[in-house]
Design an enzyme around this catalytic site. Structure first.
Site, PDB file in Angstrom:
ATOM      1  N   ASP A   1      -8.496  67.950  65.983  1.00 43.40           N
ATOM      2  CA  ASP A   1      -7.953  67.532  64.300  1.00 43.40           C
ATOM      3  C   ASP A   1      -9.268  66.208  64.023  1.00 43.40           C
ATOM      4  O   ASP A   1     -10.190  66.082  64.939  1.00 43.40           O
ATOM      5  CB  ASP A   1      -7.116  66.564  64.252  1.00 43.40           C
ATOM      6  CG  ASP A   1      -6.728  65.681  65.060  1.00 43.40           C
ATOM      7  OD1 ASP A   1      -6.531  65.921  66.711  1.00 43.40           O
ATOM      8  OD2 ASP A   1      -7.195  64.433  65.143  1.00 43.40           O
TER       9      ASP A   1
ATOM     10  N   GLU B   1      -2.122  69.443  77.948  1.00 45.61           N
ATOM     11  CA  GLU B   1      -3.994  69.734  78.054  1.00 45.61           C
ATOM     12  C   GLU B   1      -4.040  70.451  79.632  1.00 45.61           C
ATOM     13  O   GLU B   1      -4.935  70.662  80.316  1.00 45.61           O
ATOM     14  CB  GLU B   1      -3.688  68.168  77.834  1.00 45.61           C
ATOM     15  CG  GLU B   1      -3.696  67.953  76.482  1.00 45.61           C
ATOM     16  CD  GLU B   1      -4.233  66.518  76.270  1.00 45.61           C
ATOM     17  OE1 GLU B   1      -4.652  66.285  75.492  1.00 45.61           O
ATOM     18  OE2 GLU B   1      -3.377  65.744  76.072  1.00 45.61           O
TER      19      GLU B   1
HETATM   20  N1  ADE Z   1      -5.778  63.489  70.524  1.00 41.74           N
HETATM   21  C1  ADE Z   1      -6.378  64.006  69.314  1.00 41.74           C
HETATM   22  N2  ADE Z   1      -6.655  64.063  68.475  1.00 41.74           N
HETATM   23  C2  ADE Z   1      -6.622  61.970  68.204  1.00 41.74           C
HETATM   24  C3  ADE Z   1      -6.407  60.986  66.896  1.00 41.74           C
HETATM   25  N3  ADE Z   1      -6.870  61.811  65.767  1.00 41.74           N
HETATM   26  N4  ADE Z   1      -6.423  59.993  67.376  1.00 41.74           N
HETATM   27  C4  ADE Z   1      -6.215  59.665  69.212  1.00 41.74           C
HETATM   28  N5  ADE Z   1      -5.930  61.224  69.870  1.00 41.74           N
HETATM   29  C5  ADE Z   1      -6.147  62.100  69.427  1.00 41.74           C
END
Ligand code: ADE
Length: 236
Positions: A197, A12
């Site tokens: 996501d 990141e």
């Molecule tokens: N970072 C990226 N995706 C995530 C998720 N689904 N839950 C928590 N942190 C995240």
């Protein structure tokens, strides 16, 4: 203006430390702090590790040891807002800890005693600068509440709970912890996340597939922002 930049995982922030000139590295409590300049802006960059405690330790250390004028949290997040797709950007207007719960003793969900609030406000000017920088990318950009907790959100139930209880547009695991520590020190902060996501049943496969590509978008926004910041400084 010195800018502190914190990510959770190496991917990141590593593209930022790779671009630094006068680059020096010091390790404190297992975290590497990269100092130097990017586009002539003094920066300190660190990968804190995952979760609220790691992020808090890193933020407090960065403030005490490097005294940045502002702390920016970058990285990826799961989308809660249906309009956000993978690669899109969420810029926080405020952050909240979705796993903070003292409701049995009469507090509001997410209430943090000590600083006595649920939502911690991001720095308006930096949030706007990052929003404008993000708008140069060919992705959707929204401003909203980002919620953090020590859980990777990967179910519809959790997703809907955080959305309903906090009105959040994205979920991740560090932003509110960074905001919490900064609020305690009266230090401005901002949070910028690219979507990896949708915080649902697909997340366990989407995150490993898309997180690195999404992280590139958040880094790109930081680079645009640093360029604009530098231009702004020249005008003074
Ligand atoms: N970072 C990226 N995706 C995530 C998720 N689904 N839950 C928590 N942190 C995240």
């Amino acid at each position: 203006m010195k800018v502190g930049i914190i990510g959770a995982l190496d991917f990141e922030v590593s593209a930022l430390s790779a671009l630094m000139t006068s680059h020096e590295v010091k390790t404190v409590s297992m975290v590497k702090y990269h100092t130097g300049t990017i586009n002539d802006v003094p920066v300190v960059v660190a990968a804190a590790g995952v979760g609220k405690v790691n992020a808090a330790v890193c933020t407090q250390t960065m403030i005490l040891k490097y005294n940045p004028d502002i702390v920016i949290n970058v990285g990826v997040a799961g989308a809660l807002e249906d309009e956000l797709s993978i690669g899109d950007i969420a810029v926080a207007v405020s952050v909240a800890e979705h796993d903070m719960d003292t409701t049995p003793v009469g507090d509001e969900k997410g209430f943090i005693s000590g600083i006595d609030r649920v939502y911690m406000d991001c720095d308006d000017e930096m949030t706007q600068l990052m929003y404008e920088a993000a708008s140069k990318l060919d992705v959707k950009v929204i401003k909203g509440i980002i919620a953090s907790g020590d859980q990777f959100i990967a179910s519809r139930e959790q997703r809907e709970r955080i959305k309903r209880e906090f009105g959040a547009v994205a979920a991740e695991m560090e932003g509110a912890s960074i905001g919490h520590v900064c609020t305690m020190s009266n230090k401005p902060f901002a949070v910028l996340r690219a979507i990896s996501d949708s915080a649902d049943d697909e997340s366990k496969t989407d995150f490993p597939t898309f997180a690195r590509a999404a992280a590139k978008n958040s880094v790109q926004v930081i680079l645009y922002m640093l360029k604009n910041l530098n231009r702004g400084d020249d005008d003074e």
